[in-house]
Write a protein that holds these residues in place. Structure first.
Motif, PDB file in Angstrom:
ATOM      1  N   MET A 405       0.803  -1.220   0.000  1.00 32.47           N
ATOM      2  CA  MET A 405       0.000   0.000   0.000  1.00 32.47           C
ATOM      3  C   MET A 405       0.840   1.276   0.000  1.00 32.47           C
ATOM      4  O   MET A 405       0.293   2.373  -0.114  1.00 32.47           O
ATOM      5  CB  MET A 405      -0.936   0.005   1.204  1.00 32.47           C
ATOM      6  CG  MET A 405      -2.063  -1.008   1.111  1.00 32.47           C
ATOM      7  SD  MET A 405      -2.921  -1.204   2.696  1.00 32.47           S
ATOM      8  CE  MET A 405      -3.561   0.448   2.943  1.00 32.47           C
ATOM      9  N   PHE A 431      -4.810  -5.835  -1.145  1.00 27.81           N
ATOM     10  CA  PHE A 431      -4.278  -4.569  -1.654  1.00 27.81           C
ATOM     11  C   PHE A 431      -5.331  -3.835  -2.475  1.00 27.81           C
ATOM     12  O   PHE A 431      -5.560  -2.631  -2.301  1.00 27.81           O
ATOM     13  CB  PHE A 431      -3.034  -4.861  -2.495  1.00 27.81           C
ATOM     14  CG  PHE A 431      -2.550  -3.717  -3.339  1.00 27.81           C
ATOM     15  CD1 PHE A 431      -2.025  -2.571  -2.756  1.00 27.81           C
ATOM     16  CD2 PHE A 431      -2.597  -3.799  -4.724  1.00 27.81           C
ATOM     17  CE1 PHE A 431      -1.556  -1.518  -3.550  1.00 27.81           C
ATOM     18  CE2 PHE A 431      -2.137  -2.757  -5.520  1.00 27.81           C
ATOM     19  CZ  PHE A 431      -1.614  -1.613  -4.927  1.00 27.81           C
ATOM     20  N   GLY A 436      -5.930  -0.287  -3.714  1.00 29.32           N
ATOM     21  CA  GLY A 436      -4.846  -0.429  -4.677  1.00 29.32           C
ATOM     22  C   GLY A 436      -5.316  -0.732  -6.083  1.00 29.32           C
ATOM     23  O   GLY A 436      -6.482  -1.065  -6.329  1.00 29.32           O
TER      24      GLY A 436
END
Length: 764
Positions: A405, A431, A436
């Motif tokens: 991250m 993530f 993400g």
């Protein structure tokens, strides 16, 4: 258990500090972002105080004349001073008085070139070119009467002396700055310099000040590592080359990586920040500046298990003289201007935000066929955004989600089917769910990678709705930075919640990025670069990632049992993509729980239909989506009952400002409460003050940017806002979605707005 009134009091006090706290994150080592910023400010202040009336700084070496002035100027610019600031402008005027023949010093000319390139290169292009020409001519050649061709010594007048690693590293830094300013450098200069570093490297991966010395040091090893990277960018290309638009020997772009890895391994096994290994306290700050450069240029966040920037920053903050703001070392670094400049260069440049994590994966080495692909793409974006950005290598199977991250984008490519273990696949999923974005391409259009990547994303996102599909011509990625179409370069993607979270190119991008420094005007390279820029701009919304000392904390939203007197939120199910931001409410509630006074909340929302009898236990019902929706008669009757005087509140917002949801919500309210249309909530309403002051909420670029009150509407029942609605997105922002097309608020502002609404809904 606290009473409801006590809960409200705690919540009011806790949310009052959300504006500052939402952006903050804990620090792993004993240094904070604020401490580093204070150190930089104090160091800048000290250097400004030492400037002489003519714009210069006293030189540590009498024959260098401008060496210290150039070093200090470069440090000030790197620390954020503008070229037109009085101190920097005076320094540049002073430096312009001296040409390369006036200086005749490798260090001074290289540093002057770096200062000119960092300030206003377009105004000093001729000076930069003259300096580059001097440095080219000063390089020791094979027919010179001294050993070690490819190196530099102190000056052209001293070419009877052998070269050394320190002069050579600074000559290369000056030449690299010249190239970045637009001045070409002869290819043979880079090739000869690279040969020098390769031949002078010791068997264990380290370097000494001179090749015939056995006394290797950390500072010279950093110099060798960064010089291998610099001389390997547009200078050596392995077997890969361009033939028109085609790549010959595609994916064989790695060159000299064995020596590079040996240097990385040596620094990992000898890592220290408190001294220059092999040289003790001598040149400590010079070494730390070299460590920053080596880590940044090589894309290294950790040497072994050592977070070099965080540990180095901790050391420097501890070393700084608190009263004076300077650093001071031994020998030449006893000159406070020199030591302070090296310290500032480490602190200011090393903390640059990480834009892309390049993912290491199996089979061994297949992830790095083109070592300069991400480096070159990030360099282009840095120039476009006018802000220094970096990249780093991360193994998703051994890293934590928090490590992933630290960059908003994870890049994955190769020739063979990518291999990630179960932990790596789980980390990628987490993530993405924490905000993400995954970018991938099949290097050289590899069919094996294509099949393997499709299998991988199916394992990461097994749900039927998360499938790779070709991006439509109206997808915002085609216009994020450059105007492109799918005909230019087809892309595939996966939609997850509010956004596209994976963009995949089945045909090559990375090999063309790898060639960008060597062939920047090649049409295929230009197109691939534009595609890469569009993807980056879409994924980030052109928002700068936080610097390295701001840790993004991974949240664990495992289900928990509701407990008495805890605040709970219902999320209403409907037939219009009702759960596009599944972590919006957990993120909000986690912030409320984690801040001082620790308000008692249930992290996870309760997903329910309006007709669920337990709705009465939820003072706030959240309605979110990106498509049209409707409820049946029983659901509408239940919601009317829920909103009667003394009842609950409905809070709704359109995912990324969706026009379809906006129109549907307005129809829904008109049917739910006929004769009582929604009206703008006036700016003097208590809602805007009940927790945080909402007068300076930040809008996303897609919503027009700028700061102002949020645009909220609602319906009052018995003097209380029973319906609160935002046509601009809040829910996706709570998931830290920052896509370029999302019309709404930033994460920090969304937290404040949503927290105020939560507080308001609990008030009697």
């Amino acid at each position: 258990m606290p009473s409801p009134s006590q809960c409200r009091a705690r919540l009011l006090a806790a949310v009052a500090i959300l504006a500052a706290a939402a952006a903050a994150a804990p620090s792993q080592a004993g240094v904070t972002r604020e401490e580093v910023e204070r150190s930089i400010r104090d160091g800048v202040r000290y250097l400004k105080q030492q400037q002489r009336p003519d714009g210069s700084w006293r030189d540590a070496e009498d024959d260098a004349r401008t060496g210290t002035t150039s070093l200090v100027t470069l440090a000030l610019l790197t620390a954020g001073e503008k070229p037109d600031s009085p101190e920097v402008a005076a320094a540049i005027r002073y430096l312009r008085r001296f040409g390369p023949d006036d200086l005749n010093s490798t260090y001074a000319i290289a540093l002057q070139t770096m200062a000119f390139a960092a300030a206003e290169p377009e105004k000093d292009l001729l000076r930069i070119a003259n300096n580059a020409g001097w440095l080219e001519a000063a390089q020791i050649r094979a027919n010179d009467p001294v050993p070690w061709p490819g190196s530099w010594t102190y000056s052209r007048s001293k070419r009877a002396q052998p070269g050394d690693g320190s002069n050579t590293q600074y000559a290369l830094l000056g030449l690299n700055a010249a190239v970045e300013a637009g001045v070409p450098v002869k290819p043979e200069v880079w090739a000869l310099a690279r040969t020098y570093w390769e031949k002078s490297q010791k068997g264990d991966g380290s370097w000494a000040y001179k090749p015939d010395s056995a006394a290797t040091t950390a500072s010279m090893t950093c110099a060798g590592l960064s010089s291998l990277v610099i001389t390997g960018l547009k200078r050596t290309q392995g077997l890969e080359s361009l033939d028109g638009d085609a790549i010959r020997n595609c994916g064989k772009g790695a060159a000299g990586s064995r020596g590079l890895q040996q240097a990385i391994d040596w620094l990992a096994s000898h890592f220290q920040v408190g001294k220059n290994v092999g040289n003790g306290q001598q040149w400590k700050y010079y070494y730390l500046y070299g460590l920053e450069r080596a880590g940044r240029l090589a894309g290294i966040r950790f040497f072994g298990n050592h977070d070099w920037y965080r540990l180095g920053a901790e050391e420097l903050v501890h070393d700084q003289n608190r009263l004076g703001g300077f650093w001071e070392g031994v020998l030449i670094e006893g000159d406070r201007n020199v030591a302070t400049s090296f310290a500032l260069l480490f602190l200011a440049k090393g903390r640059a935000p990480v834009l892309i994590n390049k993912l290491a994966h199996g089979p061994r080495g297949d992830w790095n066929n083109d070592p300069d692909d991400v480096r070159n793409l990030v360099s282009v974006v840095s120039r476009d955004w006018k802000s220094l950005l970096t990249w780093q290598v991360v193994n998703p199977s051994t890293a934590t989600v928090t490590d992933l991250m630290q960059a908003p984008i994870a890049f994955l490519n190769g020739h063979r089917a990518p291999v990630l273990d179960e932990q790596g696949r789980r980390n990628l999923r987490d993530f993405v769910e924490q905000g993400g974005f995954i970018l991938a391409d099949a290097c050289c259009g590899s069919k094996e990678f294509d099949e393997g990547f499709r299998a991988l994303v199916h394992a990461v996102f097994p749900e039927e709705e998360y499938r790779l599909r070709e991006l439509s011509p109206d997808h915002p990625v085609w216009r994020a930075r450059h105007l492109l179409t799918p005909a230019d370069h087809p892309l595939w993607g996966i939609e997850h919640g509010c956004r596209t979270v994976v963009i995949y190119s089945p045909t090559d991008l990375s090999c063309y990025w790898n060639q960008a420094e060597r062939s920047p005007e090649n049409p295929a390279v230009v197109l691939a670069t534009k595609v890469g820029q569009n993807i980056v701009d879409y994924a980030t919304g052109r928002e700068l990632p936080p610097d390295k000392l701001v840790l993004r904390e991974a949240r664990d939203f495992r289900a928990e049992l509701p407990h008495r007197n805890a605040l709970r939120i219902a999320k209403l199910q409907h037939g219009g993509q009702w759960n596009v931001a599944p972590l919006a409410v957990p993120n909000l509630m986690n912030v409320l729980r984690d801040r001082p006074l620790y308000f008692d909340v249930v992290i996870n929302h309760k997903e329910m239909l309006p007709s669920d009898p337990s709705l009465i236990y939820y003072p706030l019902a959240y309605l979110h989506g990106r498509a049209a929706f409707s409820f049946n008669k029983d659901d509408m009757d239940a919601l009317r009952k829920h909103l009667q005087p003394g009842g609950g509140t409905i809070f709704g917002d359109a995912a990324c400002g969706s026009p379809a949801f906006d129109a549907a919500f307005r129809r829904f309210v008109a049917e739910l409460l006929p004769g009582t249309p929604m009206t703008p909530i006036p700016r003097d309403d208590p809602l805007y003050k009940v927790g945080s002051d909402l007068s300076d909420c930040q809008y996303t670029k897609a919503a027009g940017g700028g700061k102002d009150y949020p645009q909220l509407e609602g319906v009052k029942i018995d003097g209380h806002w029973a319906v609160i609605y935002s046509r601009y997105d809040i829910g996706c922002a709570l998931e830290r979605h920052s896509g370029l097309d999302c019309k709404g608020y930033t994460y920090e502002s969304a937290i404040k707005i949503a927290a105020n609404i939560v507080i308001y809904s609990t008030l009697p």
